[in-house]
Every structure is written in structure tokens, then in C-alpha cells.
Design a protein around this motif. Structure first.
Motif, PDB file in Angstrom:
ATOM      1  N   ASN A 280      -8.132 -25.566  15.327  1.00  0.00           N
ATOM      2  CA  ASN A 280      -7.840 -24.560  14.307  1.00  0.00           C
ATOM      3  C   ASN A 280      -7.134 -23.353  14.922  1.00  0.00           C
ATOM      4  OD1 ASN A 280      -8.751 -25.943  12.085  1.00  0.00           O
ATOM      5  ND2 ASN A 280     -10.755 -24.951  12.036  1.00  0.00           N
ATOM      6  N   GLU A 281      -7.499 -22.996  16.145  1.00  0.00           N
ATOM      7  CA  GLU A 281      -6.865 -21.869  16.829  1.00  0.00           C
ATOM      8  C   GLU A 281      -5.376 -22.130  17.044  1.00  0.00           C
ATOM      9  OE1 GLU A 281      -7.132 -20.206  21.281  1.00  0.00           O
ATOM     10  OE2 GLU A 281      -9.017 -20.042  20.151  1.00  0.00           O
ATOM     11  N   ASP A 282      -5.039 -23.318  17.532  1.00  0.00           N
ATOM     12  CA  ASP A 282      -3.628 -23.670  17.725  1.00  0.00           C
ATOM     13  C   ASP A 282      -2.911 -23.818  16.390  1.00  0.00           C
ATOM     14  OD1 ASP A 282      -3.854 -23.596  20.476  1.00  0.00           O
ATOM     15  OD2 ASP A 282      -4.191 -25.759  20.664  1.00  0.00           O
ATOM     16  N   ALA A 283      -3.602 -24.352  15.387  1.00  0.00           N
ATOM     17  CA  ALA A 283      -2.998 -24.512  14.063  1.00  0.00           C
ATOM     18  C   ALA A 283      -2.665 -23.159  13.451  1.00  0.00           C
ATOM     19  CB  ALA A 283      -3.936 -25.297  13.155  1.00  0.00           C
ATOM     20  N   LYS A 284      -3.505 -22.153  13.670  1.00  0.00           N
ATOM     21  CA  LYS A 284      -3.230 -20.807  13.141  1.00  0.00           C
ATOM     22  C   LYS A 284      -1.963 -20.228  13.752  1.00  0.00           C
ATOM     23  CE  LYS A 284      -8.000 -19.753  12.077  1.00  0.00           C
ATOM     24  NZ  LYS A 284      -9.231 -19.061  12.479  1.00  0.00           N
ATOM     25  N   LYS A 285      -1.703 -20.530  15.019  1.00  0.00           N
ATOM     26  CA  LYS A 285      -0.473 -20.062  15.664  1.00  0.00           C
ATOM     27  C   LYS A 285       0.753 -20.767  15.084  1.00  0.00           C
ATOM     28  CE  LYS A 285      -2.901 -19.320  20.005  1.00  0.00           C
ATOM     29  NZ  LYS A 285      -3.161 -19.893  21.333  1.00  0.00           N
ATOM     30  N   GLN A 286       0.605 -22.054  14.834  1.00  0.00           N
ATOM     31  CA  GLN A 286       1.731 -22.852  14.348  1.00  0.00           C
ATOM     32  C   GLN A 286       1.949 -22.684  12.846  1.00  0.00           C
ATOM     33  OE1 GLN A 286       1.284 -26.892  15.624  1.00  0.00           O
ATOM     34  NE2 GLN A 286       3.443 -27.352  15.358  1.00  0.00           N
ATOM     35  N   TYR A 287       0.869 -22.431  12.109  1.00  0.00           N
ATOM     36  CA  TYR A 287       0.941 -22.301  10.643  1.00  0.00           C
ATOM     37  C   TYR A 287       0.244 -21.008  10.224  1.00  0.00           C
ATOM     38  CZ  TYR A 287       2.108 -27.184  11.227  1.00  0.00           C
ATOM     39  OH  TYR A 287       2.698 -28.354  11.647  1.00  0.00           O
ATOM     40  N   PRO A 288       0.868 -19.843  10.484  1.00  0.00           N
ATOM     41  CA  PRO A 288       0.224 -18.552  10.204  1.00  0.00           C
ATOM     42  C   PRO A 288      -0.082 -18.316   8.720  1.00  0.00           C
ATOM     43  CG  PRO A 288       2.528 -18.236  10.812  1.00  0.00           C
ATOM     44  CD  PRO A 288       2.209 -19.686  11.024  1.00  0.00           C
ATOM     45  N   ASP A 289       0.590 -19.029   7.827  1.00  0.00           N
ATOM     46  CA  ASP A 289       0.325 -18.881   6.393  1.00  0.00           C
ATOM     47  C   ASP A 289      -0.899 -19.675   5.956  1.00  0.00           C
ATOM     48  OD1 ASP A 289       2.517 -17.206   6.121  1.00  0.00           O
ATOM     49  OD2 ASP A 289       3.871 -18.843   5.599  1.00  0.00           O
ATOM     50  N   GLY A 290      -1.510 -20.400   6.887  1.00  0.00           N
ATOM     51  CA  GLY A 290      -2.710 -21.169   6.580  1.00  0.00           C
ATOM     52  C   GLY A 290      -2.403 -22.552   6.052  1.00  0.00           C
ATOM     53  N   TRP A 291      -3.436 -23.193   5.533  1.00  0.00           N
ATOM     54  CA  TRP A 291      -3.331 -24.561   5.046  1.00  0.00           C
ATOM     55  C   TRP A 291      -4.373 -24.816   3.979  1.00  0.00           C
ATOM     56  CZ3 TRP A 291      -4.408 -23.380  10.202  1.00  0.00           C
ATOM     57  CH2 TRP A 291      -5.749 -23.418  10.565  1.00  0.00           C
ATOM     58  N   LYS A 292      -4.191 -25.892   3.230  1.00  0.00           N
ATOM     59  CA  LYS A 292      -5.202 -26.357   2.265  1.00  0.00           C
ATOM     60  C   LYS A 292      -6.164 -27.253   3.031  1.00  0.00           C
ATOM     61  CE  LYS A 292      -1.607 -27.439  -0.462  1.00  0.00           C
ATOM     62  NZ  LYS A 292      -0.904 -28.331  -1.359  1.00  0.00           N
ATOM     63  N   GLU A 293      -7.445 -27.144   2.734  1.00  0.00           N
ATOM     64  CA  GLU A 293      -8.445 -27.909   3.474  1.00  0.00           C
ATOM     65  C   GLU A 293      -9.444 -28.542   2.500  1.00  0.00           C
ATOM     66  OE1 GLU A 293     -11.451 -27.194   7.245  1.00  0.00           O
ATOM     67  OE2 GLU A 293      -9.970 -25.687   6.748  1.00  0.00           O
ATOM     68  N   PRO A 294      -9.043 -29.664   1.850  1.00  0.00           N
ATOM     69  CA  PRO A 294      -9.957 -30.300   0.889  1.00  0.00           C
ATOM     70  C   PRO A 294     -11.212 -30.877   1.560  1.00  0.00           C
ATOM     71  CG  PRO A 294      -8.006 -31.658   1.231  1.00  0.00           C
ATOM     72  CD  PRO A 294      -7.771 -30.369   1.956  1.00  0.00           C
ATOM     73  N   LYS A 295     -11.113 -31.197   2.830  1.00  0.00           N
ATOM     74  CA  LYS A 295     -12.242 -31.660   3.658  1.00  0.00           C
ATOM     75  C   LYS A 295     -12.095 -30.967   5.001  1.00  0.00           C
ATOM     76  CE  LYS A 295     -13.668 -35.133   0.960  1.00  0.00           C
ATOM     77  NZ  LYS A 295     -14.936 -35.197   0.328  1.00  0.00           N
ATOM     78  N   PRO A 296     -13.182 -30.743   5.729  1.00  0.00           N
ATOM     79  CA  PRO A 296     -13.072 -30.048   7.019  1.00  0.00           C
ATOM     80  C   PRO A 296     -12.132 -30.733   8.014  1.00  0.00           C
ATOM     81  CG  PRO A 296     -15.365 -30.259   6.360  1.00  0.00           C
ATOM     82  CD  PRO A 296     -14.557 -31.049   5.381  1.00  0.00           C
ATOM     83  N   TYR A 297     -11.907 -32.019   7.860  1.00  0.00           N
ATOM     84  CA  TYR A 297     -11.064 -32.762   8.793  1.00  0.00           C
ATOM     85  C   TYR A 297      -9.667 -33.044   8.241  1.00  0.00           C
ATOM     86  CZ  TYR A 297     -13.065 -36.333   5.764  1.00  0.00           C
ATOM     87  OH  TYR A 297     -13.489 -37.036   4.670  1.00  0.00           O
ATOM     88  N   ILE A 298      -9.335 -32.484   7.071  1.00  0.00           N
ATOM     89  CA  ILE A 298      -7.996 -32.656   6.488  1.00  0.00           C
ATOM     90  C   ILE A 298      -7.398 -31.278   6.247  1.00  0.00           C
ATOM     91  CG2 ILE A 298      -6.651 -33.516   4.538  1.00  0.00           C
ATOM     92  CD1 ILE A 298      -8.716 -35.695   4.161  1.00  0.00           C
ATOM     93  N   ARG A 299      -6.340 -30.967   6.988  1.00  0.00           N
ATOM     94  CA  ARG A 299      -5.657 -29.678   6.858  1.00  0.00           C
ATOM     95  C   ARG A 299      -4.218 -29.960   6.440  1.00  0.00           C
ATOM     96  NH1 ARG A 299      -6.780 -27.904  12.829  1.00  0.00           N
ATOM     97  NH2 ARG A 299      -6.257 -30.096  13.013  1.00  0.00           N
TER      98      ARG A 299
END
Length: 78
Positions: free
Chosen positions: A53-72
Motif C-alpha cells: 500500500n505504501e508503494d501504491a500510494k506513491k504510484q497512485y496518489p489519487d488512491g484506488w477503489k478497494e471492494p476487498k482488502p486484496y483488490i485495489r
């Protein structure tokens, strides 16, 4: 080798599916994402499970949809 398609000689080939798979392989290798079933270029993708999640925040600063904890889910990277 990442893909093997084996069809019997009596079965026709779906060229659109071959192109879709090639697009997906190139995208997933470059951006650490996964493409869902029936994905088409330009549609949303899934952040690879190997990306924290830390690396994902750097790559996708606008966030993401997370219908399940393992699906971003994010828009397809350019």
C-alpha cells in the motif's frame, strides 16, 4: 515465455483475443498491475498483490477503489 495458446487445427483463432493478451502482457510487465477477465485497453486494472500500500500510494496518489482488502482498482496507467 509468458503465454502459450494451443488450438486444435479444426478450431479457428480469435485474433482480437491474441491482441488483447499481448496488450495485457506489456501493460502488466511495465506497471505492476493485473488485468481482470475480459479487460480491454483503457479499462481499469488491479494493482498487483506484490505492491505494498505504501508503494501504491506513491504510484497512485489519487488512491484506488478497494471492494476487498486484496483488490485495489485503479485507472489503467498510461
Amino acid at each position: 515465455m509468458k503465454l502459450i495458446l494451443v488450438y486444435p487445427m479444426t478450431t479457428g483463432r480469435n485474433f482480437d483475443e491474441v491482441v488483447r493478451v499481448l496488450d495485457s502482457l506489456q501493460l502488466t510487465a511495465k506497471h505492476k498491475v493485473s488485468t481482470p477477465v475480459n479487460w480491454k485497453p483503457g479499462e481499469d486494472v488491479i494493482i498487483a498483490g506484490s505492491v505494498s500500500n505504501e508503494d501504491a500510494k506513491k504510484q497512485y496518489p489519487d488512491g484506488w477503489k478497494e471492494p476487498k482488502p486484496y483488490i485495489r482498482i485503479v485507472p489503467q496507467p498510461k
